[in-house]
Design a protein around this motif. Structure first.
Motif, short mmCIF file in Angstrom:
data_model
loop_
_atom_site.label_atom_id
_atom_site.label_comp_id
_atom_site.label_asym_id
_atom_site.label_seq_id
_atom_site.Cartn_x
_atom_site.Cartn_y
_atom_site.Cartn_z
N ASP A 76 0.82 -1.22 0.00
CA ASP A 76 0.00 0.00 0.00
C ASP A 76 0.85 1.26 0.00
N TYR A 77 1.90 1.27 0.81
CA TYR A 77 2.70 2.49 0.95
C TYR A 77 3.51 2.79 -0.31
N TYR A 78 4.03 1.74 -0.96
CA TYR A 78 4.84 1.95 -2.16
C TYR A 78 4.06 1.61 -3.43
N ARG A 79 2.78 1.92 -3.41
CA ARG A 79 1.95 1.65 -4.59
C ARG A 79 2.38 2.49 -5.79
N ASP A 80 3.03 3.63 -5.54
CA ASP A 80 3.48 4.50 -6.62
C ASP A 80 5.00 4.43 -6.81
N ASP A 81 5.64 3.43 -6.19
CA ASP A 81 7.10 3.32 -6.24
C ASP A 81 7.47 1.85 -6.38
N ILE A 82 7.37 1.34 -7.59
CA ILE A 82 7.56 -0.09 -7.83
C ILE A 82 8.99 -0.52 -7.57
N VAL A 83 9.96 0.39 -7.75
CA VAL A 83 11.37 0.02 -7.52
C VAL A 83 11.60 -0.27 -6.05
N THR A 84 11.14 0.60 -5.17
CA THR A 84 11.32 0.38 -3.73
C THR A 84 10.55 -0.85 -3.28
N LEU A 85 9.36 -1.05 -3.80
CA LEU A 85 8.57 -2.23 -3.45
C LEU A 85 9.32 -3.51 -3.82
N GLN A 116 21.53 2.29 -10.58
CA GLN A 116 22.01 2.30 -9.20
C GLN A 116 21.48 3.51 -8.45
N SER A 117 21.27 4.62 -9.16
CA SER A 117 20.72 5.81 -8.50
C SER A 117 19.32 5.55 -7.95
N GLN A 118 18.55 4.68 -8.60
CA GLN A 118 17.23 4.33 -8.10
C GLN A 118 17.32 3.50 -6.82
N ILE A 119 18.31 2.61 -6.77
CA ILE A 119 18.53 1.82 -5.56
C ILE A 119 18.94 2.73 -4.41
N SER A 120 19.83 3.67 -4.69
CA SER A 120 20.29 4.61 -3.67
C SER A 120 19.12 5.42 -3.12
N ARG A 121 18.26 5.89 -4.01
CA ARG A 121 17.09 6.67 -3.57
C ARG A 121 16.16 5.82 -2.71
N GLU A 199 -1.80 8.61 4.07
CA GLU A 199 -1.30 9.96 4.30
C GLU A 199 0.02 10.22 3.60
N LYS A 200 0.48 9.27 2.83
CA LYS A 200 1.76 9.45 2.13
C LYS A 200 1.58 10.37 0.92
N PRO A 201 2.37 11.43 0.83
CA PRO A 201 2.28 12.28 -0.36
C PRO A 201 2.93 11.60 -1.56
N LEU A 202 2.54 12.04 -2.74
CA LEU A 202 3.14 11.49 -3.94
C LEU A 202 4.62 11.86 -4.02
N ARG A 203 5.41 11.01 -4.64
CA ARG A 203 6.81 11.33 -4.86
C ARG A 203 6.92 12.61 -5.66
N GLU A 204 8.05 13.30 -5.48
CA GLU A 204 8.24 14.58 -6.16
C GLU A 204 8.17 14.43 -7.67
N LYS A 206 6.55 12.19 -9.32
CA LYS A 206 5.16 11.93 -9.69
C LYS A 206 4.35 13.23 -9.65
N THR A 207 4.63 14.07 -8.65
CA THR A 207 3.93 15.34 -8.54
C THR A 207 4.24 16.23 -9.74
N ARG A 208 5.53 16.26 -10.12
CA ARG A 208 5.91 17.09 -11.29
C ARG A 208 5.27 16.54 -12.56
N ALA A 209 5.19 15.22 -12.69
CA ALA A 209 4.58 14.63 -13.87
C ALA A 209 3.09 14.98 -13.94
N GLN A 210 2.42 14.96 -12.79
CA GLN A 210 1.00 15.33 -12.78
C GLN A 210 0.81 16.80 -13.13
N ALA A 211 1.73 17.65 -12.62
CA ALA A 211 1.64 19.09 -12.92
C ALA A 211 1.85 19.34 -14.41
#
Length: 220
Positions: A76-85, A116-121, A199-204, A206-211
């Motif tokens: 549920d928490y990483y529903r918008d972050d498949i790499v971290t999941l 690797q930058s995605q893993i680091s994040r 209550e988790k905000p969208l990743r930055e 994702k927010t920029r993509a929506q904007a």
């Protein structure tokens, strides 16, 4: 009147191909369960009784090994972050007894087929929540409240001895060790509750993509 000998009933011959009857179940034999609690020890030996391996209450109130509650929270928490999941699930599968994961960021990136930058994040994000902790380069720790593989780990030999034994690890002993370890991050040591996925905000990004999508829709 003389007593007549009682004639024994005839028995059918046992079939040669029939399997032997199963042993009686402990649950069907009166007193068997009580008898299994009795242990005979040789002279000079003693036994100790340990409490059940569990935590002091967390989410579902009874966390042992890979918790179903944590897996539900993770999805549920990483529903918008498949790499971290994917990363946490992969690390849960790779963990050694005690919850340690021996892998560099480049190796994890290779396994997940991402940068690797995605893993680091992702590790930075999970570290800020207390889900993971970096012990040293190439060695990470999953929090034993959330995911734990029990077993035995090598133990450093005592001074003056060459023999190196093993130490049994369980959830409670690891939680005690975490509290006493000054080198671990505070978020990892103080983990008592996970944030509400709602209550988790969208990743930055994702927010920029929506904007950008909203701006494009207004101009078209």
């Amino acid at each position: 009147m003389t007593a007549q000998p009682q004639q024994q009933p005839r028995r059918r011959p046992a079939s040669s191909g029939a399997p032997p009857p199963p042993p009686p179940s402990a649950f069907r034999v009166p007193g068997a369960l009580r008898r299994t609690n009795l242990v005979s020890l040789p002279d000079g030996y003693r036994a100790s009784v340990e409490p059940p391996v569990t935590s002091d209450g967390f989410l579902g109130e009874a966390f042992v090994m890979d918790s179903q509650e944590f897996l539900c929270w993770l999805s549920d928490y990483y529903r918008d972050d498949i790499v971290t999941l994917r990363l946490i699930i992969r690390m849960m599968g790779m963990q050694k007894p005690g919850g340690t994961v021996e892998a560099t960021q480049s190796r994890l990136a290779e396994l997940l087929k991402v940068k690797q930058s995605q893993i680091s994040r992702s590790l930075k994000d999970t570290g800020s929540l207390g889900v993971t902790a970096k012990v040293k380069a190439g060695l990470y720790q999953l929090h034993p409240r959330l995911s734990l593989r029990g077993g035995r780990v090598p133990m450093e030999p005592r001074p003056g001895t060459r023999a190196q034994g093993t130490l049994k690890v369980d959830q409670l002993s690891l939680l005690d060790a975490i509290e006493d370890n000054p080198d671990l991050p505070g978020a990892f040591k103080e983990l008592r509750q996970l944030p509400d996925p709602e209550e988790k905000p969208l990743r930055e990004d994702k927010t920029r993509a929506q904007a950008r999508a909203a701006k494009k829709g207004r101009t078209s």
